[in-house]
Design a protein around this motif. Structure first.
Motif, PDB file in Angstrom:
ATOM      1  N   PHE A   1     -49.414 -24.077 -21.900  1.00 37.40           N
ATOM      2  CA  PHE A   1     -49.945 -24.452 -22.998  1.00 37.40           C
ATOM      3  C   PHE A   1     -49.780 -23.165 -23.969  1.00 37.40           C
ATOM      4  O   PHE A   1     -49.360 -23.218 -24.792  1.00 37.40           O
ATOM      5  N   GLY A   2     -50.368 -22.091 -23.349  1.00 39.51           N
ATOM      6  CA  GLY A   2     -50.174 -20.747 -23.986  1.00 39.51           C
ATOM      7  C   GLY A   2     -48.750 -20.410 -24.315  1.00 39.51           C
ATOM      8  O   GLY A   2     -48.448 -19.824 -25.450  1.00 39.51           O
ATOM      9  N   LEU A   3     -47.970 -20.429 -23.198  1.00 38.30           N
ATOM     10  CA  LEU A   3     -46.826 -20.184 -23.217  1.00 38.30           C
ATOM     11  C   LEU A   3     -46.063 -21.026 -24.421  1.00 38.30           C
ATOM     12  O   LEU A   3     -45.045 -20.706 -25.227  1.00 38.30           O
ATOM     13  N   LEU A   4     -46.136 -22.496 -24.509  1.00 30.92           N
ATOM     14  CA  LEU A   4     -45.670 -23.140 -25.355  1.00 30.92           C
ATOM     15  C   LEU A   4     -45.829 -23.020 -26.788  1.00 30.92           C
ATOM     16  O   LEU A   4     -45.196 -22.649 -27.591  1.00 30.92           O
ATOM     17  N   CYS A   5     -47.245 -22.444 -26.930  1.00 31.16           N
ATOM     18  CA  CYS A   5     -47.641 -22.031 -28.251  1.00 31.16           C
ATOM     19  C   CYS A   5     -46.923 -21.028 -28.897  1.00 31.16           C
ATOM     20  O   CYS A   5     -46.462 -20.545 -29.997  1.00 31.16           O
ATOM     21  N   PHE A   6     -46.495 -19.751 -27.788  1.00 30.40           N
ATOM     22  CA  PHE A   6     -46.233 -18.491 -28.218  1.00 30.40           C
ATOM     23  C   PHE A   6     -44.458 -19.015 -28.401  1.00 30.40           C
ATOM     24  O   PHE A   6     -44.168 -18.248 -29.694  1.00 30.40           O
TER      25      PHE A   6
END
Length: 271
Positions: free
Chosen positions: A53-58
């Protein structure tokens, strides 16, 4: 001069790998709430999902920056990369989906009211995809930093908003009202935007076609992730109430009916 055949073993302290990955910290973050060994699988997979999730937001924020610089080719490369992350995210459901109801129930009560519905980073991901809802801030009030970030994201342009703004700068007839609308509200389809995408797909600008297809891949993979979530839940717990108090399968079924970047789907009927 001969080359060494063995890797370096002594670094006089921690290894460069440990300094970079912090593996020893990562492997202390799995704390079971039950004694059932199957909970470890569920816990690790959930944490892996959170990292994705965090990687996709980045990645999507990076794509927004590239779109604002009118570097469409860079934005497409970033979007393509994020689609691969989404594919890996979807694959993470498989071990959970293979749990029988008895196996899942063996540790489910230990979760209490904990639910993926309460993930702040997943909510950030939805906001970036244009699925805005102020009511979704409520579960995060007790975590001020997360609540503040989500409130900020709620009022900021989504990834799709930046795509439409870039298309308008290229001379396409994106209505100013679409760009100037209340960004805290969920995106609503526009007939004018639909016709812009239809024109792009009828045309021969490869950069714009690649942009449309990269976005469609993301929308498709995100829909697949939601559907796989529904199937995993239905298979492991049937129609029981969700751990966070939601309607469980009924709630997930409702979510799977929603599409992000809607005009990219409907415009195809006019090409």
């Amino acid at each position: 001069m001969s080359c060494p055949v063995s890797p370096k073993l002594d670094f006089g302290g921690t290894t460069p790998y440990e300094d970079y990955v912090h593996a020893s910290v990562l492997h202390t973050l799995q704390q079971q709430w039950s004694k059932d060994p199957r909970e470890m699988s569920f816990l690790v997979i959930t944490q892996v999902m959170e990292l994705y999730f965090g990687l996709l937001c980045f990645e999507w924020r990076q794509a927004q920056s590239e779109l604002r610089s009118d570097d469409l080719r860079a934005a497409v490369r970033t979007l393509r990369r994020s689609d691969l992350h989404l594919q890996a995210l979807s694959a993470a459901w498989r071990p959970i989906a293979r749990m029988t109801p008895t196996e899942f129930n063996s540790f489910r009560d230990a979760l209490g009211e904990g639910s993926g519905f309460q993930s702040g980073m997943y909510r950030e991901m939805e906001f970036l995809l244009g699925e805005k809802s102020r009511s979704m801030l409520v579960p995060h009030r007790a975590v001020p930093a997360m609540h503040e970030q989500l409130e900020k994201s709620l009022a900021e342009p989504s990834l799709y908003d930046d795509v439409l703004a870039a298309l308008r700068r290229r001379g396409f007839d994106i209505p100013q009202a679409v760009l100037d609308r209340d960004l805290t509200q969920a995106y609503q389809p526009s007939p004018e935007v639909e016709q812009v995408w239809a024109a792009i797909y009828r045309g021969d600008d490869r950069d714009l076609l690649e942009l449309g297809e990269a976005l469609t891949d993301i929308a498709e993979e995100f829909a697949r992730w939601r559907y796989d979530h529904l199937l995993a839940t239905r298979r492991s717990m049937g129609a029981k109430t969700g751990t966070g108090g939601s309607a469980g399968v009924a709630w997930l079924e409702k979510r799977t009916q929603r599409s992000v970047f809607p005009e990219l789907w409907t415009a195809r009927s006019y090409v």
